[in-house]
Enzyme design. Structure first.
Site, PDB file in Angstrom:
ATOM      1  N   LYS A 122       0.585  -1.342  -0.437  1.00 56.87           N
ATOM      2  CA  LYS A 122      -0.403  -0.420   0.246  1.00 56.87           C
ATOM      3  C   LYS A 122       0.680   1.531   0.100  1.00 56.87           C
ATOM      4  O   LYS A 122       1.870   1.367   0.603  1.00 56.87           O
ATOM      5  CB  LYS A 122      -0.981   0.056   1.209  1.00 56.87           C
ATOM      6  CG  LYS A 122      -1.635   1.101   1.320  1.00 56.87           C
ATOM      7  CD  LYS A 122      -3.202   0.733   2.816  1.00 56.87           C
ATOM      8  CE  LYS A 122      -4.105   1.676   2.444  1.00 56.87           C
ATOM      9  NZ  LYS A 122      -4.849   1.743   3.896  1.00 56.87           N
ATOM     10  N   SER A 202      -9.422   1.837   3.174  1.00 56.18           N
ATOM     11  CA  SER A 202      -8.425   2.722   1.968  1.00 56.18           C
ATOM     12  C   SER A 202      -7.742   1.441   0.882  1.00 56.18           C
ATOM     13  O   SER A 202      -6.888   2.094   0.243  1.00 56.18           O
ATOM     14  CB  SER A 202      -7.516   3.616   3.213  1.00 56.18           C
ATOM     15  OG  SER A 202      -6.504   2.959   3.923  1.00 56.18           O
ATOM     16  N   SER A 226      -9.951  -0.219   7.211  1.00 51.83           N
ATOM     17  CA  SER A 226      -9.077  -0.367   5.912  1.00 51.83           C
ATOM     18  C   SER A 226      -8.782  -1.624   5.586  1.00 51.83           C
ATOM     19  O   SER A 226      -8.205  -1.579   4.374  1.00 51.83           O
ATOM     20  CB  SER A 226      -8.758   1.172   6.172  1.00 51.83           C
ATOM     21  OG  SER A 226      -9.400   1.754   6.400  1.00 51.83           O
TER      22      SER A 226
END
Length: 514
Positions: A122, A202, A226
Protein backbone atom coordinates in the site's frame (compact mmCIF):
# COMPACT_ATOMS: atom_id res chain seq x y z
CA UNK A 1 -3.86 3.43 -15.73
CA UNK A 2 -0.36 3.02 -14.33
CA UNK A 3 0.46 6.32 -12.66
CA UNK A 4 4.19 5.86 -12.19
CA UNK A 5 6.36 3.54 -14.19
CA UNK A 6 9.13 3.27 -11.64
CA UNK A 7 10.01 4.27 -8.11
CA UNK A 8 11.57 7.64 -7.49
CA UNK A 9 9.69 9.34 -10.32
CA UNK A 10 6.03 10.28 -10.58
CA UNK A 11 5.55 12.25 -13.77
CA UNK A 12 3.31 15.30 -13.91
CA UNK A 13 2.01 14.07 -17.27
CA UNK A 14 0.81 10.78 -15.84
CA UNK A 15 -0.85 12.49 -12.87
CA UNK A 16 -2.56 15.01 -15.12
CA UNK A 17 -3.88 12.24 -17.38
CA UNK A 18 -5.20 10.32 -14.39
CA UNK A 19 -7.08 13.35 -13.13
CA UNK A 20 -8.61 14.08 -16.54
CA UNK A 21 -9.65 10.47 -17.01
CA UNK A 22 -11.32 10.37 -13.61
CA UNK A 23 -13.11 13.68 -13.95
CA UNK A 24 -14.32 12.80 -17.43
CA UNK A 25 -15.62 9.37 -16.45
CA UNK A 26 -17.13 9.05 -12.99
CA UNK A 27 -17.98 5.37 -13.46
CA UNK A 28 -15.70 2.81 -15.06
CA UNK A 29 -17.79 0.20 -16.86
CA UNK A 30 -16.52 -3.19 -17.92
CA UNK A 31 -17.65 -6.81 -17.47
CA UNK A 32 -16.84 -8.54 -14.16
CA UNK A 33 -13.21 -9.72 -14.10
CA UNK A 34 -12.85 -9.04 -17.82
CA UNK A 35 -10.79 -5.92 -17.30
CA UNK A 36 -7.78 -7.95 -18.38
CA UNK A 37 -6.82 -11.27 -19.95
CA UNK A 38 -8.24 -14.35 -18.26
CA UNK A 39 -4.86 -16.12 -18.26
CA UNK A 40 -1.34 -15.07 -17.32
CA UNK A 41 1.55 -17.51 -17.48
CA UNK A 42 4.98 -17.35 -15.87
CA UNK A 43 7.24 -20.26 -16.74
CA UNK A 44 4.94 -23.26 -16.35
CA UNK A 45 2.68 -21.53 -13.80
CA UNK A 46 -0.78 -20.11 -14.51
CA UNK A 47 -0.88 -17.03 -12.29
CA UNK A 48 -4.67 -16.60 -12.29
CA UNK A 49 -5.21 -20.01 -10.70
CA UNK A 50 -1.97 -20.70 -8.79
CA UNK A 51 -2.07 -20.61 -5.02
CA UNK A 52 0.86 -19.47 -2.93
CA UNK A 53 1.58 -23.16 -2.27
CA UNK A 54 1.67 -23.75 -6.03
CA UNK A 55 4.12 -20.87 -6.50
CA UNK A 56 6.39 -22.11 -3.73
CA UNK A 57 6.33 -25.67 -5.08
CA UNK A 58 7.12 -24.47 -8.59
CA UNK A 59 10.06 -22.42 -7.31
CA UNK A 60 11.37 -25.33 -5.28
CA UNK A 61 11.08 -27.67 -8.28
CA UNK A 62 12.78 -25.10 -10.57
CA UNK A 63 9.70 -25.03 -12.82
CA UNK A 64 9.67 -21.25 -12.57
CA UNK A 65 12.12 -18.60 -11.40
CA UNK A 66 11.42 -15.53 -9.34
CA UNK A 67 12.40 -13.41 -12.34
CA UNK A 68 9.71 -15.17 -14.39
CA UNK A 69 7.14 -14.65 -11.63
CA UNK A 70 7.93 -10.95 -11.37
CA UNK A 71 7.76 -10.54 -15.15
CA UNK A 72 4.47 -12.39 -15.25
CA UNK A 73 2.82 -10.30 -12.53
CA UNK A 74 4.18 -7.03 -13.94
CA UNK A 75 2.74 -7.98 -17.34
CA UNK A 76 -0.60 -8.71 -15.72
CA UNK A 77 -0.51 -5.34 -13.95
CA UNK A 78 0.15 -3.63 -17.27
CA UNK A 79 -2.82 -5.49 -18.77
CA UNK A 80 -5.33 -5.05 -15.92
CA UNK A 81 -4.48 -1.78 -14.24
CA UNK A 82 -5.81 0.63 -16.87
CA UNK A 83 -9.34 -0.41 -15.84
CA UNK A 84 -8.85 -1.38 -12.19
CA UNK A 85 -6.54 1.43 -10.97
CA UNK A 86 -5.27 -0.90 -8.24
CA UNK A 87 -1.60 0.02 -8.70
CA UNK A 88 0.02 3.44 -8.33
CA UNK A 89 3.63 2.52 -9.22
CA UNK A 90 5.71 -0.49 -10.21
CA UNK A 91 9.19 -1.22 -8.95
CA UNK A 92 11.96 -0.99 -11.53
CA UNK A 93 14.27 -2.81 -9.10
CA UNK A 94 11.97 -5.83 -8.76
CA UNK A 95 13.57 -7.83 -11.56
CA UNK A 96 17.11 -7.29 -10.30
CA UNK A 97 16.03 -8.22 -6.78
CA UNK A 98 14.36 -11.35 -8.17
CA UNK A 99 17.55 -12.25 -10.03
CA UNK A 100 19.53 -11.98 -6.79
CA UNK A 101 17.07 -14.26 -5.00
CA UNK A 102 17.22 -16.77 -7.87
CA UNK A 103 21.01 -16.87 -7.55
CA UNK A 104 20.69 -17.44 -3.80
CA UNK A 105 18.24 -20.30 -4.38
CA UNK A 106 20.57 -21.96 -6.90
CA UNK A 107 23.38 -21.66 -4.35
CA UNK A 108 21.25 -23.40 -1.73
CA UNK A 109 20.44 -20.30 0.29
CA UNK A 110 16.71 -19.89 0.91
CA UNK A 111 15.77 -17.11 3.31
CA UNK A 112 12.40 -18.59 4.26
CA UNK A 113 9.13 -19.95 2.87
CA UNK A 114 8.42 -16.69 1.00
CA UNK A 115 11.82 -16.55 -0.73
CA UNK A 116 11.32 -15.05 -4.18
CA UNK A 117 7.57 -14.44 -3.82
CA UNK A 118 6.15 -11.09 -5.08
CA UNK A 119 4.12 -8.74 -2.89
CA UNK A 120 2.42 -5.39 -3.46
CA UNK A 121 2.57 -2.67 -0.83
CA UNK A 122 0.00 0.00 0.00
CA UNK A 123 1.34 3.41 -0.97
CA UNK A 124 1.31 4.83 2.53
CA UNK A 125 4.15 2.48 3.54
CA UNK A 126 7.73 3.65 3.06
CA UNK A 127 10.12 1.78 0.78
CA UNK A 128 13.70 2.97 0.41
CA UNK A 129 14.25 4.57 -2.98
CA UNK A 130 10.51 4.89 -3.57
CA UNK A 131 8.04 7.74 -3.41
CA UNK A 132 5.32 7.36 -0.76
CA UNK A 133 2.34 9.47 -1.83
CA UNK A 134 -0.57 8.28 0.34
CA UNK A 135 -2.46 9.11 -2.85
CA UNK A 136 -1.86 12.86 -2.53
CA UNK A 137 -0.24 15.17 -5.06
CA UNK A 138 1.34 16.97 -2.10
CA UNK A 139 3.63 13.96 -1.55
CA UNK A 140 4.80 13.25 -5.10
CA UNK A 141 8.27 14.43 -4.02
CA UNK A 142 8.30 12.17 -0.94
CA UNK A 143 11.22 9.97 -1.99
CA UNK A 144 12.11 7.92 1.07
CA UNK A 145 15.64 6.95 2.02
CA UNK A 146 14.64 4.25 4.51
CA UNK A 147 12.03 1.51 4.39
CA UNK A 148 9.43 0.94 7.07
CA UNK A 149 10.63 -1.78 9.49
CA UNK A 150 7.92 -4.15 8.23
CA UNK A 151 9.39 -3.81 4.71
CA UNK A 152 12.88 -4.54 6.02
CA UNK A 153 11.45 -7.70 7.56
CA UNK A 154 9.83 -8.71 4.28
CA UNK A 155 13.09 -8.12 2.40
CA UNK A 156 14.98 -10.22 4.94
CA UNK A 157 12.45 -13.00 4.34
CA UNK A 158 13.10 -12.87 0.60
CA UNK A 159 9.83 -11.21 -0.43
CA UNK A 160 9.99 -8.98 -3.54
CA UNK A 161 8.01 -5.71 -3.55
CA UNK A 162 6.85 -5.40 -7.18
CA UNK A 163 4.48 -2.43 -6.87
CA UNK A 164 2.78 0.15 -4.66
CA UNK A 165 -1.02 -0.06 -4.50
CA UNK A 166 -3.62 2.66 -4.83
CA UNK A 167 -5.64 3.64 -1.77
CA UNK A 168 -8.29 5.99 -0.52
CA UNK A 169 -6.27 9.21 -0.32
CA UNK A 170 -4.75 9.85 3.12
CA UNK A 171 -6.18 6.44 4.11
CA UNK A 172 -9.71 7.87 3.82
CA UNK A 173 -9.22 10.57 6.43
CA UNK A 174 -9.64 13.78 4.47
CA UNK A 175 -13.42 14.07 4.30
CA UNK A 176 -16.52 12.29 5.53
CA UNK A 177 -17.91 12.65 1.99
CA UNK A 178 -15.14 10.68 0.30
CA UNK A 179 -15.47 7.79 -2.12
CA UNK A 180 -13.38 4.78 -1.11
CA UNK A 181 -10.57 3.90 -3.47
CA UNK A 182 -10.13 7.39 -4.95
CA UNK A 183 -6.86 9.29 -4.81
CA UNK A 184 -5.60 12.23 -6.80
CA UNK A 185 -2.47 10.29 -7.75
CA UNK A 186 -3.96 6.87 -8.50
CA UNK A 187 -7.47 7.65 -9.72
CA UNK A 188 -10.37 5.42 -8.69
CA UNK A 189 -9.62 1.83 -7.70
CA UNK A 190 -12.62 -0.35 -8.54
CA UNK A 191 -13.87 -3.80 -7.60
CA UNK A 192 -12.68 -6.53 -9.99
CA UNK A 193 -15.90 -8.49 -9.47
CA UNK A 194 -17.92 -5.55 -10.80
CA UNK A 195 -16.05 -2.35 -11.70
CA UNK A 196 -19.17 -0.26 -11.11
CA UNK A 197 -18.96 -1.30 -7.45
CA UNK A 198 -16.66 0.03 -4.74
CA UNK A 199 -13.45 -1.72 -3.72
CA UNK A 200 -14.02 -0.17 -0.25
CA UNK A 201 -11.14 1.54 1.49
CA UNK A 202 -8.66 2.55 2.35
CA UNK A 203 -6.67 -0.55 1.29
CA UNK A 204 -8.72 -0.75 -1.89
CA UNK A 205 -5.82 -1.29 -4.27
CA UNK A 206 -4.25 -4.01 -2.12
CA UNK A 207 -7.49 -6.01 -2.00
CA UNK A 208 -8.28 -5.49 -5.68
CA UNK A 209 -4.74 -6.53 -6.65
CA UNK A 210 -5.08 -9.88 -4.89
CA UNK A 211 -8.61 -10.44 -6.19
CA UNK A 212 -7.51 -9.74 -9.78
CA UNK A 213 -4.32 -11.84 -9.46
CA UNK A 214 -1.96 -8.90 -9.89
CA UNK A 215 0.09 -10.33 -7.01
CA UNK A 216 -0.21 -13.33 -4.69
CA UNK A 217 0.30 -11.23 -1.56
CA UNK A 218 -0.50 -7.67 -0.49
CA UNK A 219 0.03 -5.47 2.53
CA UNK A 220 -2.68 -3.06 3.62
CA UNK A 221 -3.17 -0.81 6.63
CA UNK A 222 -6.15 -0.23 8.89
CA UNK A 223 -7.35 2.35 11.37
CA UNK A 224 -11.00 1.26 11.37
CA UNK A 225 -12.08 -1.19 8.67
CA UNK A 226 -9.46 -0.30 6.06
CA UNK A 227 -8.15 -3.87 5.73
CA UNK A 228 -11.22 -5.93 6.56
CA UNK A 229 -13.79 -4.01 4.47
CA UNK A 230 -11.79 -4.07 1.21
CA UNK A 231 -10.93 -7.72 1.81
CA UNK A 232 -14.59 -8.56 2.39
CA UNK A 233 -16.04 -6.80 -0.65
CA UNK A 234 -13.26 -8.05 -2.95
CA UNK A 235 -13.56 -11.65 -1.76
CA UNK A 236 -10.12 -12.08 -0.19
CA UNK A 237 -8.67 -12.71 3.27
CA UNK A 238 -7.64 -9.75 5.43
CA UNK A 239 -6.15 -9.61 8.91
CA UNK A 240 -6.04 -6.49 11.07
CA UNK A 241 -3.55 -7.57 13.78
CA UNK A 242 -3.27 -6.41 17.36
CA UNK A 243 -1.87 -2.88 17.28
CA UNK A 244 1.87 -3.19 17.90
CA UNK A 245 2.36 -6.70 16.56
CA UNK A 246 3.68 -5.22 13.31
CA UNK A 247 5.94 -2.16 13.78
CA UNK A 248 4.11 1.02 12.81
CA UNK A 249 7.10 3.23 11.96
CA UNK A 250 7.46 4.35 8.35
CA UNK A 251 3.74 4.42 7.61
CA UNK A 252 1.85 7.64 6.82
CA UNK A 253 -0.30 7.81 9.96
CA UNK A 254 -3.81 8.57 11.09
CA UNK A 255 -3.76 7.31 14.67
CA UNK A 256 -0.98 5.75 16.73
CA UNK A 257 -3.60 4.11 18.97
CA UNK A 258 -5.40 2.34 16.10
CA UNK A 259 -3.13 2.15 13.03
CA UNK A 260 -1.61 -1.14 11.93
CA UNK A 261 -0.45 -2.83 8.77
CA UNK A 262 -1.70 -6.31 7.95
CA UNK A 263 -1.75 -9.08 5.32
CA UNK A 264 -4.29 -9.31 2.48
CA UNK A 265 -4.20 -12.61 0.61
CA UNK A 266 -6.20 -15.21 -1.29
CA UNK A 267 -6.13 -17.80 1.51
CA UNK A 268 -5.82 -17.87 5.29
CA UNK A 269 -2.62 -19.92 5.18
CA UNK A 270 -1.07 -17.22 2.95
CA UNK A 271 -2.05 -14.52 5.47
CA UNK A 272 -0.50 -16.55 8.29
CA UNK A 273 2.78 -16.86 6.39
CA UNK A 274 2.88 -13.18 5.45
CA UNK A 275 2.11 -12.18 9.05
CA UNK A 276 5.03 -14.27 10.28
CA UNK A 277 7.33 -12.33 7.96
CA UNK A 278 6.13 -8.93 9.22
CA UNK A 279 5.46 -9.46 12.93
CA UNK A 280 7.83 -8.15 15.60
CA UNK A 281 9.17 -11.36 17.19
CA UNK A 282 9.47 -9.59 20.55
CA UNK A 283 5.70 -8.99 20.80
CA UNK A 284 3.50 -11.36 22.90
CA UNK A 285 1.46 -12.53 19.93
CA UNK A 286 4.35 -13.38 17.63
CA UNK A 287 4.21 -17.07 16.75
CA UNK A 288 4.49 -19.72 14.07
CA UNK A 289 1.06 -18.85 12.75
CA UNK A 290 1.06 -21.14 9.72
CA UNK A 291 2.27 -24.09 11.79
CA UNK A 292 -0.74 -23.73 14.12
CA UNK A 293 -3.40 -23.97 11.40
CA UNK A 294 -5.69 -26.95 11.87
CA UNK A 295 -8.56 -28.03 9.66
CA UNK A 296 -10.46 -29.34 12.71
CA UNK A 297 -10.00 -26.18 14.83
CA UNK A 298 -13.77 -25.61 14.98
CA UNK A 299 -14.49 -28.86 16.78
CA UNK A 300 -15.76 -28.18 20.31
CA UNK A 301 -15.04 -24.44 20.23
CA UNK A 302 -17.58 -21.90 21.52
CA UNK A 303 -18.08 -18.82 19.35
CA UNK A 304 -20.22 -15.76 20.04
CA UNK A 305 -22.61 -14.60 17.32
CA UNK A 306 -22.54 -10.79 17.61
CA UNK A 307 -26.16 -10.03 16.71
CA UNK A 308 -25.79 -6.63 18.37
CA UNK A 309 -23.82 -5.51 15.31
CA UNK A 310 -26.64 -4.49 13.01
CA UNK A 311 -27.39 -2.66 9.79
CA UNK A 312 -26.72 -5.47 7.31
CA UNK A 313 -28.98 -6.13 4.35
CA UNK A 314 -31.20 -9.25 4.27
CA UNK A 315 -29.00 -10.98 1.64
CA UNK A 316 -25.94 -10.45 3.84
CA UNK A 317 -27.75 -11.85 6.88
CA UNK A 318 -28.85 -14.85 4.82
CA UNK A 319 -25.27 -15.58 3.76
CA UNK A 320 -24.10 -15.12 7.35
CA UNK A 321 -26.65 -17.60 8.65
CA UNK A 322 -25.53 -20.11 6.01
CA UNK A 323 -21.95 -19.65 7.26
CA UNK A 324 -23.11 -20.30 10.83
CA UNK A 325 -24.62 -23.57 9.63
CA UNK A 326 -21.24 -24.58 8.21
CA UNK A 327 -19.53 -23.70 11.50
CA UNK A 328 -22.02 -25.80 13.50
CA UNK A 329 -21.72 -28.71 11.10
CA UNK A 330 -17.99 -28.80 11.78
CA UNK A 331 -18.28 -28.88 15.54
CA UNK A 332 -18.54 -25.26 16.68
CA UNK A 333 -20.98 -24.36 19.45
CA UNK A 334 -22.59 -21.00 18.70
CA UNK A 335 -23.81 -18.61 21.38
CA UNK A 336 -26.15 -15.79 20.37
CA UNK A 337 -25.19 -12.39 21.83
CA UNK A 338 -28.01 -9.92 21.32
CA UNK A 339 -27.18 -6.91 23.46
CA UNK A 340 -24.24 -4.54 23.56
CA UNK A 341 -24.42 -0.79 23.09
CA UNK A 342 -21.86 0.47 20.56
CA UNK A 343 -23.13 4.06 20.64
CA UNK A 344 -20.80 5.56 23.30
CA UNK A 345 -17.76 3.97 21.66
CA UNK A 346 -18.75 5.24 18.25
CA UNK A 347 -19.22 8.78 19.58
CA UNK A 348 -15.77 8.83 21.22
CA UNK A 349 -13.80 7.71 18.19
CA UNK A 350 -13.70 10.79 15.93
CA UNK A 351 -12.29 13.29 18.49
CA UNK A 352 -9.51 10.80 19.26
CA UNK A 353 -8.63 10.28 15.60
CA UNK A 354 -8.69 14.00 14.82
CA UNK A 355 -6.29 14.79 17.64
CA UNK A 356 -3.88 11.96 16.86
CA UNK A 357 -3.97 12.63 13.12
CA UNK A 358 -2.69 16.18 13.46
CA UNK A 359 0.12 15.23 15.83
CA UNK A 360 1.14 12.02 14.09
CA UNK A 361 1.00 13.38 10.55
CA UNK A 362 3.03 16.46 11.49
CA UNK A 363 5.66 14.15 12.95
CA UNK A 364 5.78 12.08 9.74
CA UNK A 365 5.97 15.15 7.49
CA UNK A 366 8.91 16.44 9.52
CA UNK A 367 10.90 13.44 8.23
CA UNK A 368 10.03 14.10 4.57
CA UNK A 369 12.72 15.27 2.14
CA UNK A 370 13.03 18.94 1.23
CA UNK A 371 11.21 18.24 -2.05
CA UNK A 372 8.01 17.97 0.00
CA UNK A 373 7.00 21.58 0.64
CA UNK A 374 3.98 20.72 2.79
CA UNK A 375 5.60 20.21 6.20
CA UNK A 376 2.50 20.35 8.38
CA UNK A 377 -1.21 19.59 8.25
CA UNK A 378 -1.82 23.34 7.88
CA UNK A 379 0.40 23.31 4.80
CA UNK A 380 -1.58 20.42 3.33
CA UNK A 381 -4.84 22.28 3.84
CA UNK A 382 -3.42 25.24 1.95
CA UNK A 383 -2.08 22.94 -0.79
CA UNK A 384 -5.49 21.33 -1.30
CA UNK A 385 -7.20 24.71 -1.54
CA UNK A 386 -4.82 25.71 -4.34
CA UNK A 387 -4.73 22.37 -6.20
CA UNK A 388 -8.01 21.76 -8.04
CA UNK A 389 -7.07 18.16 -8.89
CA UNK A 390 -7.28 17.31 -5.19
CA UNK A 391 -10.91 18.32 -4.73
CA UNK A 392 -13.01 17.41 -7.78
CA UNK A 393 -15.36 15.23 -5.71
CA UNK A 394 -15.00 16.00 -2.00
CA UNK A 395 -13.28 18.47 0.29
CA UNK A 396 -11.13 18.31 3.42
CA UNK A 397 -13.51 18.77 6.34
CA UNK A 398 -11.65 16.20 8.46
CA UNK A 399 -8.33 17.92 7.80
CA UNK A 400 -9.79 21.21 8.97
CA UNK A 401 -11.33 19.67 12.10
CA UNK A 402 -8.04 17.97 12.93
CA UNK A 403 -6.13 21.22 12.53
CA UNK A 404 -8.36 22.79 15.17
CA UNK A 405 -7.52 20.17 17.85
CA UNK A 406 -5.48 21.09 20.91
CA UNK A 407 -2.83 18.36 20.89
CA UNK A 408 -2.01 15.10 22.66
CA UNK A 409 -1.82 16.84 26.05
CA UNK A 410 -5.43 18.00 25.83
CA UNK A 411 -7.31 16.49 28.83
CA UNK A 412 -10.42 15.98 26.70
CA UNK A 413 -8.42 13.81 24.31
CA UNK A 414 -6.65 11.76 26.98
CA UNK A 415 -9.92 11.10 28.81
CA UNK A 416 -11.73 10.12 25.62
CA UNK A 417 -8.93 7.75 24.62
CA UNK A 418 -8.85 6.06 28.00
CA UNK A 419 -12.62 5.67 28.10
CA UNK A 420 -12.95 4.43 24.53
CA UNK A 421 -10.26 1.79 24.85
CA UNK A 422 -11.78 0.56 28.10
CA UNK A 423 -15.28 0.35 26.63
CA UNK A 424 -14.09 -1.48 23.51
CA UNK A 425 -11.49 -3.73 25.13
CA UNK A 426 -11.79 -4.80 28.80
CA UNK A 427 -15.46 -3.79 29.07
CA UNK A 428 -16.23 -4.74 25.48
CA UNK A 429 -14.62 -7.67 23.70
CA UNK A 430 -13.00 -9.12 26.83
CA UNK A 431 -16.22 -8.92 28.88
CA UNK A 432 -18.36 -10.38 26.10
CA UNK A 433 -16.00 -13.32 25.68
CA UNK A 434 -15.90 -14.01 29.41
CA UNK A 435 -19.62 -13.58 30.13
CA UNK A 436 -20.66 -15.86 27.29
CA UNK A 437 -17.75 -18.28 27.68
CA UNK A 438 -16.69 -17.96 24.04
CA UNK A 439 -13.25 -17.59 22.47
CA UNK A 440 -14.13 -15.21 19.63
CA UNK A 441 -16.96 -13.13 18.17
CA UNK A 442 -18.54 -13.67 14.75
CA UNK A 443 -20.30 -11.20 12.45
CA UNK A 444 -20.57 -10.32 8.78
CA UNK A 445 -17.57 -8.11 8.03
CA UNK A 446 -19.60 -5.71 5.90
CA UNK A 447 -22.32 -5.70 3.30
CA UNK A 448 -21.55 -6.33 -0.37
CA UNK A 449 -19.84 -3.65 -2.44
CA UNK A 450 -22.04 -0.63 -3.10
CA UNK A 451 -22.43 1.23 -6.37
CA UNK A 452 -19.76 3.90 -6.80
CA UNK A 453 -21.14 7.43 -6.46
CA UNK A 454 -18.38 10.02 -6.57
CA UNK A 455 -20.85 12.88 -6.18
CA UNK A 456 -22.46 11.67 -2.94
CA UNK A 457 -19.66 9.50 -1.52
CA UNK A 458 -19.75 6.07 0.09
CA UNK A 459 -22.97 4.26 0.98
CA UNK A 460 -21.75 1.13 2.73
CA UNK A 461 -24.19 -1.07 4.65
CA UNK A 462 -23.06 -2.79 7.85
CA UNK A 463 -19.64 -3.01 9.51
CA UNK A 464 -18.07 -5.18 12.21
CA UNK A 465 -14.81 -3.24 12.53
CA UNK A 466 -15.49 -0.79 15.38
CA UNK A 467 -14.75 -2.82 18.54
CA UNK A 468 -11.50 -4.33 17.27
CA UNK A 469 -10.38 -1.00 15.83
CA UNK A 470 -10.75 1.06 18.99
CA UNK A 471 -9.55 -1.66 21.38
CA UNK A 472 -6.56 -2.38 19.13
CA UNK A 473 -7.49 -6.09 19.08
CA UNK A 474 -7.17 -8.44 16.09
CA UNK A 475 -9.86 -8.92 13.44
CA UNK A 476 -9.77 -11.53 10.67
CA UNK A 477 -12.12 -11.62 7.68
CA UNK A 478 -12.51 -14.70 5.48
CA UNK A 479 -14.75 -15.02 2.39
CA UNK A 480 -18.06 -16.58 3.47
CA UNK A 481 -20.02 -16.51 0.21
CA UNK A 482 -21.98 -14.05 -1.88
CA UNK A 483 -24.85 -11.67 -1.30
CA UNK A 484 -26.61 -10.63 -4.47
CA UNK A 485 -23.77 -12.12 -6.51
CA UNK A 486 -21.10 -10.10 -4.70
CA UNK A 487 -18.53 -11.31 -2.14
CA UNK A 488 -19.03 -10.84 1.58
CA UNK A 489 -16.72 -11.82 4.43
CA UNK A 490 -17.06 -13.50 7.82
CA UNK A 491 -15.35 -11.74 10.74
CA UNK A 492 -13.54 -13.49 13.58
CA UNK A 493 -12.76 -11.01 16.40
CA UNK A 494 -10.76 -11.96 19.48
CA UNK A 495 -8.79 -10.59 22.45
CA UNK A 496 -5.39 -8.95 22.20
CA UNK A 497 -2.64 -11.12 20.69
CA UNK A 498 -5.07 -13.85 19.58
CA UNK A 499 -3.96 -13.89 15.93
CA UNK A 500 -2.95 -17.54 16.14
CA UNK A 501 -6.41 -18.54 17.36
CA UNK A 502 -8.28 -16.41 14.81
CA UNK A 503 -6.19 -17.65 11.90
CA UNK A 504 -6.76 -21.24 12.92
CA UNK A 505 -10.53 -20.70 13.21
CA UNK A 506 -10.61 -18.89 9.88
CA UNK A 507 -8.56 -21.62 8.23
CA UNK A 508 -10.90 -24.33 9.52
CA UNK A 509 -13.93 -22.40 8.22
CA UNK A 510 -12.22 -21.86 4.87
CA UNK A 511 -11.48 -25.58 4.53
CA UNK A 512 -15.00 -26.53 5.60
CA UNK A 513 -16.60 -24.14 3.14
CA UNK A 514 -14.30 -25.20 0.31
Amino acid sequence: MLIAGFYGKVTLMSIRCASLLLIGSAFLVSPPLHACAERAVAGSVELTTASLSDLRAALDARKVTSVELVRGYLARIADCNPRLHAIIATNARALSEAATLDRERRAGKVRGPLHGIPVVLKDNIDLAGAVTTAGSLALTGNLRTHSAPLVDSLTAAGVIVIAKTNLSEWANFRSRWSSSGWSAVGGLAVNPHNPQRSACGSSSGSAAAVAAHLAPLAVGTETNGSIVCPASVNGVVGLKPTVGLIPGAGIVPISHSQDTAGPMTARVSDAAMLLEAMADPKRPGAANYSGALKADALKGVRLGVARFIQGYSPPTEQTFNAALTVLKAHGAELVEIGKFDLTPIRELQLPILLTEFKADLNAYLATAPATVTSRTLADLIAFNRAEIRETPWFGQDLFEQAQATAGLDDPAYTQALQKARALAGPEGIDRLLKEHNVVALLAPTSGPAWTIDLVNGDRSVGSASLLAAISGYPHLTVPMGEAGGLPVGLSFIGPAWSEQLLLSLGYAFEQARR
